[in-house]
Design a protein around this motif. Structure first.
Motif, PDB file in Angstrom:
ATOM      1  N   UNK A  15       0.917  -1.447  -0.321  1.00 40.68           N
ATOM      2  CA  UNK A  15       0.331  -0.419  -0.071  1.00 40.68           C
ATOM      3  C   UNK A  15       1.017   1.191  -0.195  1.00 40.68           C
ATOM      4  N   UNK A  16       2.196   1.253   0.723  1.00 34.97           N
ATOM      5  CA  UNK A  16       2.151   2.272   0.753  1.00 34.97           C
ATOM      6  C   UNK A  16       3.480   2.724  -0.310  1.00 34.97           C
ATOM      7  N   UNK A  17       3.465   1.754  -1.129  1.00 30.72           N
ATOM      8  CA  UNK A  17       4.230   1.215  -2.702  1.00 30.72           C
ATOM      9  C   UNK A  17       3.659   2.577  -3.975  1.00 30.72           C
ATOM     10  N   UNK A  18       2.129   2.399  -3.789  1.00 32.28           N
ATOM     11  CA  UNK A  18       0.644   3.095  -4.276  1.00 32.28           C
ATOM     12  C   UNK A  18       1.140   4.426  -4.942  1.00 32.28           C
ATOM     13  N   UNK A  19       1.449   5.212  -3.464  1.00 27.46           N
ATOM     14  CA  UNK A  19       1.627   6.064  -4.062  1.00 27.46           C
ATOM     15  C   UNK A  19       2.691   6.470  -3.748  1.00 27.46           C
ATOM     16  N   UNK A  23       3.852   9.533  -6.964  1.00 21.29           N
ATOM     17  CA  UNK A  23       5.186  10.661  -6.996  1.00 21.29           C
ATOM     18  C   UNK A  23       5.974  10.643  -8.280  1.00 21.29           C
ATOM     19  N   UNK A  24       5.965   9.569  -8.448  1.00 22.01           N
ATOM     20  CA  UNK A  24       6.994   9.364  -9.894  1.00 22.01           C
ATOM     21  C   UNK A  24       6.244  10.420 -11.033  1.00 22.01           C
ATOM     22  N   UNK A  25       5.161   9.705 -11.052  1.00 24.94           N
ATOM     23  CA  UNK A  25       4.021  10.906 -12.808  1.00 24.94           C
ATOM     24  C   UNK A  25       4.929  13.027 -11.643  1.00 24.94           C
ATOM     25  N   UNK A  26       4.254  12.827 -11.021  1.00 26.43           N
ATOM     26  CA  UNK A  26       4.055  14.164 -10.383  1.00 26.43           C
ATOM     27  C   UNK A  26       5.912  14.739 -10.221  1.00 26.43           C
ATOM     28  N   UNK A 100       3.804  12.146   0.339  1.00 24.04           N
ATOM     29  CA  UNK A 100       4.898  11.122   0.376  1.00 24.04           C
ATOM     30  C   UNK A 100       3.947  11.166   2.258  1.00 24.04           C
ATOM     31  N   UNK A 101       3.650  12.053   2.845  1.00 20.87           N
ATOM     32  CA  UNK A 101       2.291  11.698   3.811  1.00 20.87           C
ATOM     33  C   UNK A 101       1.605  10.438   3.719  1.00 20.87           C
ATOM     34  N   UNK A 102       0.893  10.472   2.554  1.00 21.79           N
ATOM     35  CA  UNK A 102      -0.485   9.046   2.121  1.00 21.79           C
ATOM     36  C   UNK A 102       0.456   7.759   2.398  1.00 21.79           C
ATOM     37  N   UNK A 106      -0.105   5.667   5.950  1.00 21.00           N
ATOM     38  CA  UNK A 106      -0.588   4.449   5.429  1.00 21.00           C
ATOM     39  C   UNK A 106       0.630   3.425   6.961  1.00 21.00           C
ATOM     40  N   UNK A 107       1.536   3.472   6.723  1.00 24.10           N
ATOM     41  CA  UNK A 107       2.659   3.364   7.697  1.00 24.10           C
ATOM     42  C   UNK A 107       2.533   3.277   9.608  1.00 24.10           C
ATOM     43  N   UNK A 108       2.154   4.414   9.365  1.00 26.50           N
ATOM     44  CA  UNK A 108       1.275   4.324  11.180  1.00 26.50           C
ATOM     45  C   UNK A 108       0.158   4.491  11.337  1.00 26.50           C
TER      46      UNK A 108
END
Length: 181
Positions: A15-19, A23-26, A100-102, A106-108
């Motif tokens: 789930x953390x990889x999805x953002x 990030x890559x597109x942005x 990045x916050x997303x 997700x980890x928290x």
């Protein structure tokens, strides 16, 4: 703190990889927008130099008043473009921060047992919204850039016509309509 199983850990990491895709597109948009900003800065410097040389009589060209007016109009349009690019970069950097916050939230959320799911979801939605707004700004800037190109073409066609007709250099120049923002 509840025990976390390996499958839950992998699900969290996935789930953390999805953002990261966002990030890559942005990041790609940030790089291309920064390049556009550099071209605008270079063009502003070129126009300032050209206007300065024309104003001091340092260039042996015809229709100096027309050229000075054209430089002034172009500089006004460059201000509009630079403002749009500045806003775009701000939106894209904010979107990146939200992605990045997303990922972090997700980890928290996983560490706290899943009761914070609304936070990463909200951050992701806001990030996508800001990215969309940045893309809209880029479209607006591209339209201004293309209108500038058309203005350049029309100006040099006007000079060519004036030369062909043997017209004396004009002292008064019709001002083009204001740029729509």
């Amino acid at each position: 703190m509840p025990a976390v199983t390996p499958s839950e850990t992998y699900a969290t990491l996935s789930a953390m990889i999805t953002p990261a895709l966002f990030m890559t597109a942005t990041g790609s948009l940030i790089i291309s927008t920064s390049n556009r900003m550099s071209r605008i800065v270079d063009r502003i410097r070129q126009l300032n130099l050209e206007g300065d040389e024309l104003g001091r009589g340092a260039r042996a060209v015809d229709f100096v008043d027309d050229r000075l007016e054209h430089v002034a109009v172009q500089l006004d349009r460059m201000v509009v473009r630079s403002d749009l690019i500045r806003k775009t970069l701000t939106l894209l950097y904010l979107a990146m921060a939200l992605y990045v916050g997303t990922s972090l939230s997700l980890a928290v959320n996983a560490l706290l047992g899943g009761w914070l799911l609304v936070v990463p979801t909200t951050l992701a939605i806001l990030g996508v919204g800001l990215m969309l707004a940045g893309c809209v700004q880029l479209i607006r800037e591209a339209n201004v850039a293309l209108r500038n190109n058309r203005l350049e073409i029309l100006f040099y066609q006007k000079l060519r016509y004036q030369r062909a007709s043997g017209a004396a250099p004009a002292t008064e120049v019709a001002t083009p309509p204001p740029l729509r923002r």
